[in-house]
Design an enzyme around this catalytic site. Structure first.
Site, PDB file in Angstrom:
ATOM      1  N   ILE A 192       0.827  -1.215   0.000  1.00  0.00           N
ATOM      2  CA  ILE A 192       0.000   0.000   0.000  1.00  0.00           C
ATOM      3  C   ILE A 192       0.865   1.271   0.000  1.00  0.00           C
ATOM      4  O   ILE A 192       0.391   2.338  -0.400  1.00  0.00           O
ATOM      5  CB  ILE A 192      -0.957  -0.037   1.220  1.00  0.00           C
ATOM      6  CG1 ILE A 192      -2.195   0.799   0.977  1.00  0.00           C
ATOM      7  CG2 ILE A 192      -0.266   0.326   2.508  1.00  0.00           C
ATOM      8  CD1 ILE A 192      -3.316   0.522   1.968  1.00  0.00           C
ATOM      9  N   GLU A 231       6.390  -4.498  10.992  1.00  0.00           N
ATOM     10  CA  GLU A 231       5.192  -3.760  11.426  1.00  0.00           C
ATOM     11  C   GLU A 231       3.966  -4.655  11.465  1.00  0.00           C
ATOM     12  O   GLU A 231       3.076  -4.448  12.287  1.00  0.00           O
ATOM     13  CB  GLU A 231       4.915  -2.598  10.462  1.00  0.00           C
ATOM     14  CG  GLU A 231       5.919  -1.460  10.583  1.00  0.00           C
ATOM     15  CD  GLU A 231       5.768  -0.434   9.472  1.00  0.00           C
ATOM     16  OE1 GLU A 231       4.850  -0.573   8.636  1.00  0.00           O
ATOM     17  OE2 GLU A 231       6.594   0.489   9.448  1.00  0.00           O
ATOM     18  N   HIS A 256       5.950 -11.902   5.950  1.00  0.00           N
ATOM     19  CA  HIS A 256       5.798 -11.462   4.558  1.00  0.00           C
ATOM     20  C   HIS A 256       7.162 -11.199   3.956  1.00  0.00           C
ATOM     21  O   HIS A 256       8.083 -10.754   4.630  1.00  0.00           O
ATOM     22  CB  HIS A 256       4.925 -10.209   4.469  1.00  0.00           C
ATOM     23  CG  HIS A 256       5.294  -9.133   5.442  1.00  0.00           C
ATOM     24  ND1 HIS A 256       4.922  -9.186   6.773  1.00  0.00           N
ATOM     25  CD2 HIS A 256       6.016  -8.007   5.294  1.00  0.00           C
ATOM     26  CE1 HIS A 256       5.400  -8.128   7.397  1.00  0.00           C
ATOM     27  NE2 HIS A 256       6.074  -7.401   6.525  1.00  0.00           N
ATOM     28  N   HIS A 287       9.033  -9.016   1.158  1.00  0.00           N
ATOM     29  CA  HIS A 287       8.925  -7.861   0.262  1.00  0.00           C
ATOM     30  C   HIS A 287       9.672  -8.200  -1.030  1.00  0.00           C
ATOM     31  O   HIS A 287      10.837  -8.628  -0.980  1.00  0.00           O
ATOM     32  CB  HIS A 287       9.599  -6.637   0.862  1.00  0.00           C
ATOM     33  CG  HIS A 287       8.977  -6.121   2.131  1.00  0.00           C
ATOM     34  ND1 HIS A 287       8.184  -5.006   2.184  1.00  0.00           N
ATOM     35  CD2 HIS A 287       9.048  -6.570   3.413  1.00  0.00           C
ATOM     36  CE1 HIS A 287       7.805  -4.776   3.430  1.00  0.00           C
ATOM     37  NE2 HIS A 287       8.321  -5.709   4.199  1.00  0.00           N
TER      38      HIS A 287
END
Ligand code: AMP
Length: 116
Positions: A32, A96, A101, A103
């Protein structure tokens, strides 16, 4: 039991997101707040909060995350020039969202790996 994050809602398509790939093991969607022209997150569909929670039985899904990253890099046209895969862990790593995850960053020269 680990607490779900917003990423579980993305996997179940309960909130809007720009999903570029999904199968029975992983989901990949555009970050996002992109840090590069291509910035995609690849996540396991099962909830693993951090790298510290990884067990031998997760080998297959973690390997699949890398295979998926390479496929998406090809689709995005950044495979040949190259890209960076990053997995942050806990506070010092800058994590965070507590759903593992990876990237996938690329589309420009990314510069040094760490800023001081
Ligand atoms: P990290 O600092 O490694 O935990 O990275 C979390 C990443 O998730 C950041 O790059 C955020 O911009 C991204 N992010 C947070 N919420 C969303 C969302 N709803 N959709 C897409 N990316 C998100």
């Amino acid at each position: 039991m680990a607490e779900e994050t917003i990423f579980s809602k993305i996997i179940r398509r309960e909130i809007p997101s720009d999903i570029v790939y999904q199968d029975d093991m992983v989901t990949a969607f555009r970050d996002i707040a992109p840090q590069a022209p291509t910035h995609i997150l690849i996540i396991p569909n099962i909830l693993l909060p951090t790298v510290n929670d990884v067990k031998p039985e997760h080998e297959q899904v973690l390997g699949h995350m890398i295979i998926t990253a390479a496929k998406i890099a090809e689709q995005e046209g950044i495979a040949e020039n190259g890209y960076r895969l990053v997995v942050n862990c806990n506070r010092h790593g800058g994590q965070e969202v507590y759903h593992i995850h990876m990237h996938l960053l690329g589309g420009k020269v990314l510069g040094p790996m760490l800023s001081h």
